[in-house]
Design a protein around this motif. Structure first.
Motif, PDB file in Angstrom:
ATOM      1  N   GLU A   2       0.834  -1.208   0.000  1.00 20.72           N
ATOM      2  CA  GLU A   2       0.000   0.000   0.000  1.00 20.72           C
ATOM      3  C   GLU A   2       0.865   1.253   0.000  1.00 20.72           C
ATOM      4  N   ILE A   3       1.944   1.216   0.747  1.00 14.25           N
ATOM      5  CA  ILE A   3       2.853   2.361   0.772  1.00 14.25           C
ATOM      6  C   ILE A   3       3.435   2.603  -0.619  1.00 14.25           C
ATOM      7  N   ALA A   4       3.848   1.534  -1.279  1.00  5.92           N
ATOM      8  CA  ALA A   4       4.405   1.665  -2.624  1.00  5.92           C
ATOM      9  C   ALA A   4       3.366   2.210  -3.594  1.00  5.92           C
ATOM     10  N   ARG A   5       2.138   1.674  -3.499  1.00  3.57           N
ATOM     11  CA  ARG A   5       1.077   2.120  -4.407  1.00  3.57           C
ATOM     12  C   ARG A   5       0.805   3.601  -4.225  1.00  3.57           C
ATOM     13  N   SER A   6       0.793   4.073  -2.968  1.00  3.69           N
ATOM     14  CA  SER A   6       0.514   5.490  -2.710  1.00  3.69           C
ATOM     15  C   SER A   6       1.618   6.382  -3.254  1.00  3.69           C
ATOM     16  N   GLY A   7       2.825   5.826  -3.380  1.00  4.52           N
ATOM     17  CA  GLY A   7       3.941   6.604  -3.916  1.00  4.52           C
ATOM     18  C   GLY A   7       4.146   6.425  -5.404  1.00  4.52           C
ATOM     19  N   GLY A   8       3.289   5.608  -6.025  1.00  4.06           N
ATOM     20  CA  GLY A   8       3.384   5.424  -7.465  1.00  4.06           C
ATOM     21  C   GLY A   8       4.539   4.555  -7.899  1.00  4.06           C
TER      22      GLY A   8
END
Length: 202
Positions: free
Chosen positions: A16-22
């Protein structure tokens, strides 16, 4: 930081952290071997930022103790206002992970020590000849830190309150007591000096 702040360490996922950072999780793992390392790095970085923010305000606040207290309190709430996720990351309950909990313990000890240095220099004469001086300073620093953090937590639930209100109420609660204590110890110290002088004259 937002995801850690909102979900807590245990419920935040690297995906989720990666997804939020693109980016992909693999990109994050190129820089941080684990979620623990990422969380720990954020804690250290944001604690440094908070202490530097408050320290900068104190450095330009003049020499009057109340003026310096006001500047420091205002800077703390200014940081909370402009870095809400950082504040929650630093001051929320530490996770069960022992290594992250140890980082929490260390950064809070740093924060307390910074307040001790401020009190020792800003509040007139805490009876430095008293053997319990350092312990007393640590107790007052801890109370000040926890009261300001409690106000910040209240502010999170009552966002309509202004920063100015929080600063004034905090000064009403914290500085008034410290000022009375400082005045009382100054008076006692003066009486002691007078008594010692009278004894020598006698």
């Amino acid at each position: 930081m937002r995801i850690f702040a909102e979900r807590g360490y245990a419920d935040a996922s690297m995906t989720e952290i990666a997804r939020s950072g693109g980016v992909t999780a693999a990109v994050i793992y190129d820089h941080f071997p684990s979620k623990q390392d990422l969380h720990g790095a954020l804690l250290e970085e944001q604690t440094d930022a908070l202490l530097a923010y408050v320290g900068s305000a104190l450095a330009s606040a003049g020499t009057e103790p109340e003026q310096r207290m006001r500047a420091g309190v205002n800077a703390f709430f200014g940081f909370v206002q402009t870095h809400p996720f950082a504040w929650r990351l630093i001051f929320r309950d530490p996770p069960a992970d022992p290594e992250i909990a140890a980082i929490h313990t260390r950064i809070h000890a740093r924060a307390t020590q910074s307040i001790i240095v401020f009190l020792d220099g800003a509040v007139p004469d805490f009876r430095r000849e008293d053997a319990a001086h350092e312990r007393r300073l640590e107790m007052f620093a801890q109370m000040l830190k926890m009261s300001l953090n409690g106000m910040a937590a209240w502010w999170y639930e009552h966002p309509s309150a202004t920063r100015e209100e929080l600063v004034e109420r905090s000064l009403d609660f914290c500085w008034s007591g410290l000022e009375r204590l400082a005045t009382a110890t100054e008076e006692v110290s003066t009486d002691d000096r007078n008594e010692r002088g009278a004894g020598r004259n006698g």
